[in-house]
Write an enzyme that holds these catalytic residues in place. Structure first.
Site, mmCIF file in Angstrom:
data_model
loop_
_atom_site.group_PDB
_atom_site.id
_atom_site.type_symbol
_atom_site.label_atom_id
_atom_site.label_comp_id
_atom_site.label_asym_id
_atom_site.label_seq_id
_atom_site.Cartn_x
_atom_site.Cartn_y
_atom_site.Cartn_z
ATOM 1 N N ARG A 1 0.817 -1.229 0.000
ATOM 2 C CA ARG A 1 0.000 0.000 0.000
ATOM 3 C C ARG A 1 0.851 1.279 0.000
ATOM 4 N NH1 ARG A 1 -3.526 -2.860 3.758
ATOM 5 N NH2 ARG A 1 -5.100 -3.866 2.466
ATOM 6 N N LYS B 1 3.231 11.556 -11.129
ATOM 7 C CA LYS B 1 2.402 10.745 -12.030
ATOM 8 C C LYS B 1 3.130 9.426 -12.283
ATOM 9 C CE LYS B 1 -0.413 14.039 -14.601
ATOM 10 N NZ LYS B 1 -0.688 14.684 -15.893
ATOM 11 N N GLU C 1 9.944 19.562 -24.105
ATOM 12 C CA GLU C 1 9.239 19.818 -22.836
ATOM 13 C C GLU C 1 9.776 21.093 -22.166
ATOM 14 O OE1 GLU C 1 6.602 18.106 -21.706
ATOM 15 O OE2 GLU C 1 6.718 16.110 -22.627
ATOM 16 N N LYS D 1 7.301 23.627 -13.004
ATOM 17 C CA LYS D 1 6.501 22.429 -12.753
ATOM 18 C C LYS D 1 6.155 22.321 -11.267
ATOM 19 C CE LYS D 1 5.408 17.814 -13.692
ATOM 20 N NZ LYS D 1 5.496 16.663 -14.556
ATOM 21 N N GLU E 1 -4.408 17.348 -10.736
ATOM 22 C CA GLU E 1 -4.974 17.815 -12.008
ATOM 23 C C GLU E 1 -6.483 17.994 -11.910
ATOM 24 O OE1 GLU E 1 -2.655 16.139 -15.291
ATOM 25 O OE2 GLU E 1 -4.456 16.237 -16.512
ATOM 26 N N ARG F 1 -2.859 22.175 -13.496
ATOM 27 C CA ARG F 1 -1.864 21.185 -13.922
ATOM 28 C C ARG F 1 -2.127 20.725 -15.359
ATOM 29 N NH1 ARG F 1 0.996 16.209 -10.608
ATOM 30 N NH2 ARG F 1 2.266 15.536 -12.364
ATOM 31 N N ASN G 1 -0.208 19.843 -20.141
ATOM 32 C CA ASN G 1 -0.502 18.974 -21.290
ATOM 33 C C ASN G 1 -0.500 19.752 -22.608
ATOM 34 O OD1 ASN G 1 -0.815 16.772 -19.588
ATOM 35 N ND2 ASN G 1 -2.959 17.270 -19.195
ATOM 36 N N HIS H 1 0.032 18.042 -25.893
ATOM 37 C CA HIS H 1 -0.071 16.598 -25.687
ATOM 38 C C HIS H 1 -1.292 15.979 -26.358
ATOM 39 C CE1 HIS H 1 3.163 17.309 -22.913
ATOM 40 N NE2 HIS H 1 3.247 16.033 -22.601
ATOM 41 N N HIS I 1 -0.521 13.283 -28.783
ATOM 42 C CA HIS I 1 -0.931 11.911 -28.479
ATOM 43 C C HIS I 1 -1.576 11.249 -29.705
ATOM 44 C CE1 HIS I 1 -2.226 8.663 -25.806
ATOM 45 N NE2 HIS I 1 -3.304 8.612 -26.582
ATOM 46 N N HIS J 1 7.964 10.660 -28.075
ATOM 47 C CA HIS J 1 6.974 11.449 -27.329
ATOM 48 C C HIS J 1 7.284 12.955 -27.390
ATOM 49 C CE1 HIS J 1 4.126 12.639 -24.265
ATOM 50 N NE2 HIS J 1 5.110 13.180 -23.576
HETATM 51 N N1 GLY Z 1 3.610 15.544 -17.613
HETATM 52 C C1 GLY Z 1 2.542 16.327 -17.194
HETATM 53 C C2 GLY Z 1 2.317 16.310 -15.734
HETATM 54 O O1 GLY Z 1 3.162 15.845 -14.989
HETATM 55 O O2 GLY Z 1 1.283 16.741 -15.279
#
Ligand code: GLY
Length: 370
Positions: A122, A144, A186, A228, A238, A243, A247, A250, A254, A268
């Site tokens: 956990r 993430k 990025e 960031k 998010e 946040r 993107n 993206h 994507h 990517h």
């Molecule tokens: N890569 C986008 C984020 O971490 O929210």
């Protein structure tokens, strides 16, 4: 050296950026090593990062026993199978919730390790030691974690923050130029979405970053991480839309990655770069952004050797097909998909009034444009 805090109630941590940090690993990760000195220190790496940095790690932690779990490079490692192998290995090592696992690699190693640590007993701790520019400026920070499934990329995952992130810009020396450019996309993203002065600095100094000039690279990484960290501190999961601005590029990107089979045809970061250009042009078409600024963004992308024209990819598809890929995006809200668009360089917003039919028509134009 720069130490940038990511401020999250109860889960705050530091991102340390230091050239040569890998050699001074014991100093940096001391608090995250097992208290029992005879306990194994678990490292996850891919075959490349293991080959390149095994000696440095084992030399720096010479009074400890380092155990390695090594995956093949590439997205294939973010699978249920490898996750099962990794969690079994961690359980066999006797990892407890108080322990930390070390992720030494790019985004794949970080995402896989983070997810394994989120579910092991956990939740146990992990430390990110990102070795690609893309992982250093983006995926290692913010918690993430995910694996891929048949239905798509990163669809199974959780938010699980690392206990620390240690960035050694020296390791970028061995990064292939194409990977370096993909990570740079990025970096550029942070300027385009929220920091016009940084974008201008990159227009002047981007070539120095790509050439791995130590001062330029450290400034680019630190500025990206500060941006960031601020966004993640405001909207960790998010939820508020803040946040989601990360993107930028993206959603278009994507769709292009999906169409090219998430393969080496389009990395990517390359997809994000092209996606950012498309987002800028689409913003200009709506009248939100000036044509001049959309062109500046495309030029910054092109000058860094990243793709800026969708037509140049030679894809045999139309806008409707690309939009179909977007429908599988995990950010779909019913029948609508929020798009990150631009009012200005350095000023992104989340648009919820975009219709996918309109995006398809726009993409048809882009596919034929050049
Ligand atoms: N890569 C986008 C984020 O971490 O929210």
């Amino acid at each position: 050296m720069a130490v940038i805090p990511v401020a999250l109630a109860g889960r705050s941590y530091d991102v340390t950026i230091e050239a040569g940090a890998l050699e001074a690993l014991a100093e940096h990760v001391g608090p995250f090593l097992p208290t029992r000195t005879d306990a194994a220190v678990p490292f996850v790496a891919d075959t490349n990062t293991h080959r390149l940095y095994r000696t440095a790690v084992e030399t720096a932690l010479a009074d400890r026993t380092v155990e390695w779990f090594i995956v093949e490079p590439g997205e294939g490692a973010k699978s249920w199978t490898v996750l099962e192998q990794l969690t079994d290995w961690l359980l066999e090592l006797g990892i407890t919730r108080a322990d930390h696992v070390f992720a030494l690699g790019g985004g794949v190693v970080g995402d896989l390790t983070g997810f394994a640590c989120a579910i092991l007993k956990r939740g146990c701790g992990f430390v990110q030691i990102p070795t690609s520019l893309l992982a250093q400026v983006d995926s290692s920070v913010g918690g993430k974690t995910a694996i891929n499934t048949r239905a798509g990329k990163n669809l199974i995952g959780v938010f699980h923050q690392p206990a620390a992130v240690l960035i050694d810009p020296f390791v970028l020396k061995t990064l292939p130029p194409r990977e370096m450019r993909a990570g740079y996309a990025e970096v550029l993203k942070y300027g385009v979405l929220g920091d016009a002065a940084f974008f201008e600095w990159l227009e002047e100094n981007g070539s120095g970053v790509l050439a791995r000039d130590p001062h330029a690279i450290e400034h680019a990484i630190a500025t990206s991480i500060r941006a960031k960290a601020a966004i993640v501190a405001e909207d960790e999961r998010e939820l508020s839309g803040r946040r989601a601005l990360l993107n930028l590029g993206h959603t278009f990107g994507h769709a292009l990655e999906a169409e090219t089979g998430f393969s080496d045809t389009l990395l990517h970061g390359e997809a994000v770069a092209l996606g950012m250009v498309l987002a800028a042009r689409y913003s200009a078409r709506r009248g939100d952004l000036s044509d001049t600024d959309a062109r500046r963004i495309a030029q910054a992308v092109e000058r860094s050797g990243l793709p800026s024209e969708i037509a140049a990819l030679g894809m045999d598809c139309d806008g409707a097909r690309l939009v179909d890929h977007m429908r599988h995006d995990k950010k779909m809200e019913g029948e609508t998909l929020p798009f990150v668009l631009l009012n200005d360089i350095g000023e992104a917003h989340l648009a919820r009034d975009v219709t996918l039919a309109n995006v398809a028509a726009f993409l048809d134009g882009q596919l034929q444009a050049h």
